[in-house]
Design a protein around this motif. Structure first.
Motif, PDB file in Angstrom:
ATOM      1  N   ALA A 123       8.803   2.503  -4.975  1.00  0.00           N
ATOM      2  CA  ALA A 123       9.611   3.400  -5.803  1.00  0.00           C
ATOM      3  C   ALA A 123      10.574   4.222  -4.950  1.00  0.00           C
ATOM      4  O   ALA A 123      11.662   4.591  -5.399  1.00  0.00           O
ATOM      5  N   LEU A 124      10.172   4.478  -3.708  1.00  0.00           N
ATOM      6  CA  LEU A 124      11.017   5.243  -2.790  1.00  0.00           C
ATOM      7  C   LEU A 124      12.112   4.384  -2.173  1.00  0.00           C
ATOM      8  O   LEU A 124      13.079   4.895  -1.611  1.00  0.00           O
TER       9      LEU A 124
ATOM     10  N   ALA B 171       6.187  -0.679   2.107  1.00  0.00           N
ATOM     11  CA  ALA B 171       5.480  -1.141   0.906  1.00  0.00           C
ATOM     12  C   ALA B 171       4.822  -2.490   1.158  1.00  0.00           C
ATOM     13  O   ALA B 171       3.672  -2.726   0.757  1.00  0.00           O
ATOM     14  N   LEU B 172       5.534  -3.380   1.855  1.00  0.00           N
ATOM     15  CA  LEU B 172       5.002  -4.707   2.144  1.00  0.00           C
ATOM     16  C   LEU B 172       3.784  -4.626   3.066  1.00  0.00           C
ATOM     17  O   LEU B 172       2.807  -5.365   2.898  1.00  0.00           O
ATOM     18  N   GLU B 173       3.825  -3.708   4.025  1.00  0.00           N
ATOM     19  CA  GLU B 173       2.686  -3.531   4.935  1.00  0.00           C
ATOM     20  C   GLU B 173       1.426  -3.152   4.151  1.00  0.00           C
ATOM     21  O   GLU B 173       0.333  -3.685   4.387  1.00  0.00           O
ATOM     22  N   TYR B 174       1.579  -2.219   3.213  1.00  0.00           N
ATOM     23  CA  TYR B 174       0.429  -1.798   2.414  1.00  0.00           C
ATOM     24  C   TYR B 174      -0.041  -2.911   1.475  1.00  0.00           C
ATOM     25  O   TYR B 174      -1.250  -3.086   1.260  1.00  0.00           O
ATOM     26  N   THR B 175       0.897  -3.675   0.924  1.00  0.00           N
ATOM     27  CA  THR B 175       0.538  -4.761   0.014  1.00  0.00           C
ATOM     28  C   THR B 175      -0.313  -5.798   0.726  1.00  0.00           C
ATOM     29  O   THR B 175      -1.289  -6.310   0.170  1.00  0.00           O
ATOM     30  N   ARG B 176       0.052  -6.113   1.960  1.00  0.00           N
ATOM     31  CA  ARG B 176      -0.685  -7.137   2.711  1.00  0.00           C
ATOM     32  C   ARG B 176      -2.088  -6.668   3.094  1.00  0.00           C
ATOM     33  O   ARG B 176      -2.975  -7.476   3.330  1.00  0.00           O
TER      34      ARG B 176
ATOM     35  N   MET C 134      -1.864   1.783  -4.189  1.00  0.00           N
ATOM     36  CA  MET C 134      -1.174   3.005  -4.595  1.00  0.00           C
ATOM     37  C   MET C 134       0.014   3.289  -3.670  1.00  0.00           C
ATOM     38  O   MET C 134       1.121   3.575  -4.121  1.00  0.00           O
ATOM     39  N   MET C 135      -0.218   3.190  -2.358  1.00  0.00           N
ATOM     40  CA  MET C 135       0.847   3.474  -1.394  1.00  0.00           C
ATOM     41  C   MET C 135       1.980   2.446  -1.504  1.00  0.00           C
ATOM     42  O   MET C 135       3.155   2.778  -1.336  1.00  0.00           O
ATOM     43  N   GLU C 136       1.610   1.204  -1.775  1.00  0.00           N
ATOM     44  CA  GLU C 136       2.641   0.162  -1.956  1.00  0.00           C
ATOM     45  C   GLU C 136       3.576   0.531  -3.101  1.00  0.00           C
ATOM     46  O   GLU C 136       4.795   0.440  -2.973  1.00  0.00           O
TER      47      GLU C 136
END
Length: 360
Positions: A171-172, A178-183, A164-166
Motif C-alpha cells: 500500500a505504501l 513487500a516482496l521480501e515479506y511475502t516470500r 500483514m507487513m507485505e
C-alpha cells in the motif's frame, strides 16, 4: 416430522446441499419457506431466506435476488429476536450490497453486525466482517478507512506478521520490501499467488507477474474467480503493448463479470478496456467504454474509477481537438485526484505509524 420440526429439517437439508447441489438446496429451502408461511413460523422463514441468499451468493449470477432474500432474512430474524440470525442477516446484506456497489448501504449493514458478533464473542465472524468492510471501503475509494478496517481484521484473525507487513508495504508502494515479506510468509494458495503477481506487475517485471497470475489461474479454473484471472492477464498484456491479446482477455473478463453482476470487477475491466481501445486507435469503442465506466462509477460513488474515466475522456477529447470538453473532464479529474490523494496521504501516515510500531 410435522410443523416446525419438519421445517427445521427441510432447512437443514437445504443447508447441507448448498456446497454440493444448489438446485436441491433451493428446492428444500422453498419447501421450508412455504410450510413456514402456512403456520407463521418466523424462525423457519428467516432460515429459509438465509439459505436462498447463500445459494445466490454461491452461484454469483443474481445478486439482486440475493440482496432481496437477505433483506427478508433480516426482517424475519429481527421479528424472531434471534441475535445470531440478525447478525448473519446484516452481514449478508452488507455483502450483497457491496457486490452491487451500494457502498454506503454495505458499510452501514456490516457495522450493524459488529456489536452482535461482539456480544456473542464470535471472533471468527467479527474478523470476516472487518475483512469485508476493508474491501467495501477500498472499492469505494476510501483508502484510509479501508486500512483501519484492515488492521482490525488482522488483529482479530491472527494474520501472520509477514502477510500483514507485505500488505502495508504494498500500500505504501515499496514493492521490494513487500516482496521480501511475502516470500517469508507461510501462507500459500491462490490469493497469495495473485498478491505476488501484483507486486511483480507494479515492479514492471511482467514475465514474473504472468508466472504467478497463471498459477492463480490454475487455482481458480472453473470457478467464478476466473474473470479476475482474465483481467489480470489482460492488464499485463496491455502493459506489454500486446493490444490484441489484451483485448481478448479483457473482453472475456468483462463478459463474465457482467454475467455475475459484480460491478466492482466490471468497472476494473471497463477501465482497462478503455485504455486498450485508446491505444489501438479504436476511438469509438474507447468513448463508449469510458462513458459506461463513468456512468457506473458516478452511480456507485467509486471515485477512483470516476477519476480514471475523466482522465481518459480528457485524453480522448484532446486527441480530437475538442478542447472545451477536454478541459471539463480535466477539471473533474483534478478535483477527484486531489481528494483521493489527500485520503492516500492519510493512509500512508497511518501505515508508517503501524510499520514503526511493528518493527519496534
Amino acid at each position: 416430522l410435522n410443523d416446525s420440526a419438519r421445517i427445521n429439517c427441510l432447512n437443514e437439508l437445504s443447508e447441507g446441499y448448498l456446497p454440493i447441489q444448489t438446485d436441491s438446496a433451493r428446492i428444500y429451502a422453498s419447501q421450508a419457506l412455504a410450510a413456514a408461511e402456512k403456520i407463521s413460523y418466523t424462525t423457519g422463514k428467516a432460515k429459509a431466506y438465509k439459505n436462498l441468499t447463500r445459494r445466490e451468493c454461491i452461484l454469483q449470477t443474481d445478486f439482486a435476488s440475493a440482496e432481496k432474500y437477505a433483506n427478508m432474512c433480516l426482517a424475519f430474524s429481527i421479528q424472531a429476536g434471534d441475535d445470531r440470525l440478525i447478525a448473519w442477516g446484516w452481514f449478508a446484506l452488507g455483502y450483497t450490497s457491496w457486490v452491487l456497489c451500494k457502498f454506503p448501504k454495505s458499510i452501514e449493514a456490516y457495522e450493524k453486525a459488529i456489536p452482535l458478533y461482539e456480544k456473542e464473542n464470535d471472533t471468527s465472524n467479527l474478523a470476516e466482517v472487518y475483512q469485508q468492510l476493508r474491501l467495501a471501503a477500498r472499492e469505494w475509494g476510501r483508502y484510509e478507512k479501508g486500512l483501519q478496517y484492515e488492521l482490525k481484521y488482522q488483529h482479530l484473525s491472527g494474520t501472520n506478521d509477514y502477510e500483514m507487513m507485505e500488505k502495508l508495504y504494498s500500500a505504501l508502494g515499496d514493492y521490494e520490501t513487500a516482496l521480501e515479506y511475502t516470500r517469508k510468509s507461510p501462507s500459500q494458495g491462490e490469493w497469495q499467488d495473485m498478491d505476488i503477481g501484483t507486486i511483480f506487475y507494479h515492479r514492471k517485471q511482467y514475465d514474473s507477474a504472468m508466472h504467478y497470475y497463471r498459477r492463480f489461474g490454475n487455482w481458480v479454473k472453473g470457478t467464478v474467480h476466473i474473470g479476475k484471472f482474465y483481467a489480470l492477464v489482460g492488464e499485463v498484456h496491455l502493459a506489454n503493448k500486446q493490444y490484441d491479446t489484451a483485448l481478448a482477455y479483457l473482453t472475456n473478463a468483462l463478459n463474465l463479470q457482467k454475467k455475475a453482476n459484480d460491478r466492482n470487477q466490471v468497472m476494473q475491466a471497463l477501465a482497462l478496456l478503455g485504455k486498450t481501445y485508446m491505444e489501438t486507435g479504436a476511438y469509438d469503442s474507447a468513448f463508449k467504454t469510458t462513458r459506461e465506466l463513468l456512468k457506473m462509477a458516478d452511480e456507485t460513488g467509486a471515485r477512483q474509477y470516476s477519476r480514471d474515466a475523466h482522465f481518459l475522456l480528457y485524453k480522448l477529447f484532446k486527441q480530437f481537438q475538442k478542447l472545451e470538453s477536454a478541459y471539463t473532464h480535466l477539471e473533474q479529474y483534478n478535483i477527484l485526484k486531489d481528494t483521493i490523494d489527500l485520503d492516500l496521504s492519510a493512509q500512508k501516515l497511518l501505515i508508517v505509524k503501524t510499520i514503526t510500531e511493528k518493527e519496534k
